[in-house]
Every structure is written in C-alpha cells, then in structure tokens.
Write a protein that holds these residues in place. Structure first.
Motif, short mmCIF file in Angstrom:
data_model
loop_
_atom_site.label_atom_id
_atom_site.label_comp_id
_atom_site.label_asym_id
_atom_site.label_seq_id
_atom_site.Cartn_x
_atom_site.Cartn_y
_atom_site.Cartn_z
N GLU A 47 -4.31 4.45 6.04
CA GLU A 47 -3.71 3.12 6.07
C GLU A 47 -3.31 2.71 7.48
OE1 GLU A 47 -0.57 3.40 3.10
OE2 GLU A 47 -1.64 1.90 1.91
N ARG A 72 -8.03 -1.68 2.71
CA ARG A 72 -6.60 -1.37 2.64
C ARG A 72 -6.11 -1.38 1.19
NH1 ARG A 72 -3.31 -0.79 6.56
NH2 ARG A 72 -4.80 -1.71 8.03
N GLU A 73 -6.66 -2.30 0.40
CA GLU A 73 -6.29 -2.35 -1.02
C GLU A 73 -6.74 -1.08 -1.74
OE1 GLU A 73 -7.15 -5.06 -5.02
OE2 GLU A 73 -7.68 -5.84 -3.01
N ASP A 84 -2.19 8.02 3.55
CA ASP A 84 -1.20 7.44 4.47
C ASP A 84 -1.78 7.29 5.87
OD1 ASP A 84 0.73 7.24 2.51
OD2 ASP A 84 1.66 9.18 2.97
N ARG A 144 -3.27 5.89 -2.71
CA ARG A 144 -1.96 6.45 -2.41
C ARG A 144 -1.01 6.33 -3.59
NH1 ARG A 144 2.88 5.35 -1.30
NH2 ARG A 144 2.54 3.11 -1.61
N ARG A 145 -0.98 5.14 -4.23
CA ARG A 145 -0.08 4.94 -5.37
C ARG A 145 -0.48 5.84 -6.54
NH1 ARG A 145 -0.74 -0.67 -4.56
NH2 ARG A 145 -2.01 -0.70 -6.46
N THR A 172 -7.26 1.85 -0.35
CA THR A 172 -6.47 2.97 0.15
C THR A 172 -5.08 3.00 -0.49
OG1 THR A 172 -7.63 2.81 2.26
CG2 THR A 172 -5.59 4.08 2.24
N GLU A 173 -4.47 1.80 -0.63
CA GLU A 173 -3.16 1.72 -1.26
C GLU A 173 -3.22 2.16 -2.72
OE1 GLU A 173 0.84 1.04 -2.02
OE2 GLU A 173 -0.26 1.36 -0.16
#
Length: 398
Positions: free
Chosen positions: A187, A196-197, A184, A203-204, A199-200
């Motif tokens: 990001e 960013r992709e 988080d 996180r997911r 990192t997302e």
C-alpha cells in the motif's frame, strides 16, 4: 441360567443325612451331602454354599475343627453354620464351643423339622439379598470403571483436539502475518486506485482471518490448560481509557456516546494480567458497539469485596443496542454459537468471543453473566480477583 442355592449337609450317619434331606427336599435347594469334615472341606473348594448344617460328633475331624477351617478361609468365612448334635448332656459346653468357633445357630437332635426349615429359609434369604447386593455393587463398579474409561478417552480426545488447534493456529498465523505485512508494504508503493482497492481488500481479509485464528488459538490454549495469566502492576484507569479509545472511530461513525466511570474506592494500581483484561473488555465493548445503532455504551468499575491485599472488582459493559431475547440466552458463552445465525451474515464474528471471555474471567477467579433483561439493550457483568499494589510497584507504572 441362575446359579442353584446350595446347602451343605455334613453328618457321618447316613440316616441323619436322609432325615435332613427329607425336611428340605421340597425347597428349591441343591442339597450337597458330606459324611465327614474332610469331605465337607473338599465340597467347599468346589462350590459356594448359602448355609452349612454341620454335625458336631464325627470321627476324624469333628464339627468344631471343621468350622474352624471354614472360618479361617477368606472365601468361606461368611457362610452361616448351623450346628446340630445328639448330645443333650453336653449341650452347654458344646453350644459355647460352637458359637466360639463361628456358628450362627445350634440345634439339638431330635430337631423339630419346621424349626430347622424356617431357620434355613431365613439364612437363605440373607444369602440371596447379599448376592443381589453384590451383583448390584459389581454392576455399579463396572459402570464406574466404564465412565472412568470414557472420561479418560474424552479428556485425551479434548487434549488432542486442543493441541491440534494450537499447532495449526500457530502454523497458519505465521504466514498470514507475512501476507498482512506485505499488503501494508504494498500500500505504500505507487498504486493506481484499483490496485490500492485490491490491496486494501487483501489486508482487511487477512486481518479478519488473523482475528479468528487468534481466538481459536486462545480457546485451544485455555481448553488444553496452557493459558497462564501474569500478575503485574497496571493502572486500571489508563487500561480502561485506552481500551475505550480503540472504539472511538467506530462509535463516532454511528454517533454513539462512549462513557465510563470507576468508583473512587477502586485503587488506580492493581496487580493482574492487563493484556487478558483488555482482551475481555475489547470483546465486550466491541460487541456492544457492533450491536448498537443508537444511544451508547457505558463501562463501569466498582469494588465488591476486599480482604487484605486481595480485591474483587465488578465491571459492567452496558449498551442500548438490539438486546438478547430471553429464550436465546442459553446460547451465550458457548463456543461457535450465535444468538441468531443471521447475525453472522449481518455483523460477522465466529461466536468465540464470549466463550473466551468466560474462560478468561474464570482463570481470573471471577464470574461473568448477562444482566437483567428489564432494560434496553444488553449488559454484561463480570468480576475478577486482583491484588492491590505495593508502593514500589505503583511507582514502577507511574
């Protein structure tokens, strides 16, 4: 090898012993002879007997004294005694004394062979029936002990498993929360589109794994008996509304209608565990949204019973989704089970949600079941036992 059926013959006259032996020798008995009361007692210390044929008049310890000793011992007190005497003039006095010291029968010499033989056969039959019953009882007791040992071992194994899951889930969850928190924070930094992709995705994936671990931790707590429910004041209307709002984004993306209604008889304020009630509703509503592509999801609450402050509520979560085939319903509420293994690949999930719902509902004093199959989609119905709020408790949550 079966133990022989022993008959103890006690008489101080050798010819009388021979006569008794002649009557019984064609039977499948093991005849043990004793010429005195003292010798008879020594025989009883060594062996178990089905019947004792005992003479009354003997030098030293007579038949009555011998019978008293036999009946005074725990091991031999149940052995039937047939008195036999050659004193017909004393028959009335002797028979009274014989029965008073524990005799089963009383025969006067000279005896009729087939009568004595039939009496002994009857007592032997009783003895054999008792032995068989005792063996069955011993076998049953042994099996009961084995089952108790197996039950204890199973409970210990289940407890060890639950404790292990609880410890491991907790140990894994702590660093995983750190991973999600760092994702988080990452990001929020200056990242290019590819970073960013990535990192997302981190996180997911971390959030999905945390969801699974939380389910395992809850299940292990329930199975180990460490799940404790709170009883606190809550506004049921707000609880239900906020829970449904959690799924508005997903339902709007699928153009699903999300509705709910609460019967006017249901009080706004109740005493119960709000976080665990939310957990049940999140699981059921989440499944309904997940497995519904057209139509909608409807949640309703009504009052079933009320006794004083104690209130039983019935909650229904109905959808117009793919439904559950009749032959697959037995898989519901079982840990790590899916109605269709292909659903795991298409929809995700561990199969723990409904098992946790069932256990939480039981802890809340209710039941949960799948509704009738004569409608489109699926409907889950569960009840919980709560208490109504006092006025000061209601003010505290307003």
């Amino acid at each position: 090898m079966e133990e022989p059926i022993r008959i103890l013959l006690v008489d101080d006259q050798p010819e009388n012993l021979l006569a008794l032996e002649a009557v019984l020798e064609d039977q499948n008995y093991h005849l043990v002879k004793a010429s005195s009361g003292e010798e008879a007692l020594r025989c009883l210390l060594k062996h178990e007997f089905a019947v004792i044929v005992l003479d009354v008049q003997m030098p030293g310890m007579d038949g009555f004294e011998t019978a008293q000793w036999i009946k005074s011992r725990e091991r031999t007190k149940a052995v039937p005694i047939i008195f036999i005497t050659a004193a017909p003039d004393e028959q009335d006095d002797y028979s009274f004394t014989a029965y008073s010291v524990g005799a089963i029968d009383y025969i006067v010499k000279p005896f009729v062979p087939h009568i004595l033989k039939s009496k002994i056969e009857g007592f032997v039959s009783i003895y054999l029936a008792h032995k068989k019953l005792q063996q069955q009882t011993d076998l049953l007791n042994e099996r009961t002990r084995e089952l108790e040992r197996a039950k204890v071992q199973a409970e210990q194994a289940a407890m060890a498993k639950s404790q292990f899951l609880a410890v491991m889930s907790h140990e894994i969850r702590t660093p995983l929360n750190g991973v999600i928190a760092m994702a988080d924070l990452l990001e929020e930094t200056d990242l290019n589109e590819e970073q960013r992709e990535y990192t997302e995705t981190i996180r997911r994936s971390g959030a999905a794994l945390l969801y699974i671990i939380n389910d395992i931790l809850d299940l292990s707590k329930i199975e180990s008996g460490k799940m404790e429910l709170k009883e606190e004041a809550m506004n049921l209307h707000i609880c239900l509304m906020e829970t449904i709002e959690m799924f508005h984004a997903e339902s709007r993306a699928k153009s699903l209608e999300m509705t709910y209604d609460i019967d006017p008889n249901v009080p706004e304020c109740i005493l119960g565990d709000e976080s665990r009630l939310r957990q049940i509703l999140i699981n059921l509503i989440g499944n309904a949204v997940k497995f519904t592509d057209q139509g909608g999801v409807h949640v309703s609450v009504c009052e079933r019973e009320r006794e004083g402050q104690r209130l039983q509520l019935e909650l229904r979560v109905a959808d117009t989704g793919i439904g559950i085939p009749e032959e697959k319903r037995s898989l519901l509420f079982q840990p790590f089970s899916q109605v269709d293994s292909s659903m795991t690949r298409r929809y995700g999930g561990t199969g723990l949600g409904l098992a946790i719902c069932r256990n939480l509902v039981h802890l809340m004093g209710g039941t949960i079941a799948l509704g009738s199959s004569d409608r489109q989609g699926a409907e889950f119905i569960f009840t919980i036992s709560v208490r109504t709020c006092e006025e000061h408790e209601y003010i505290g949550i307003s």
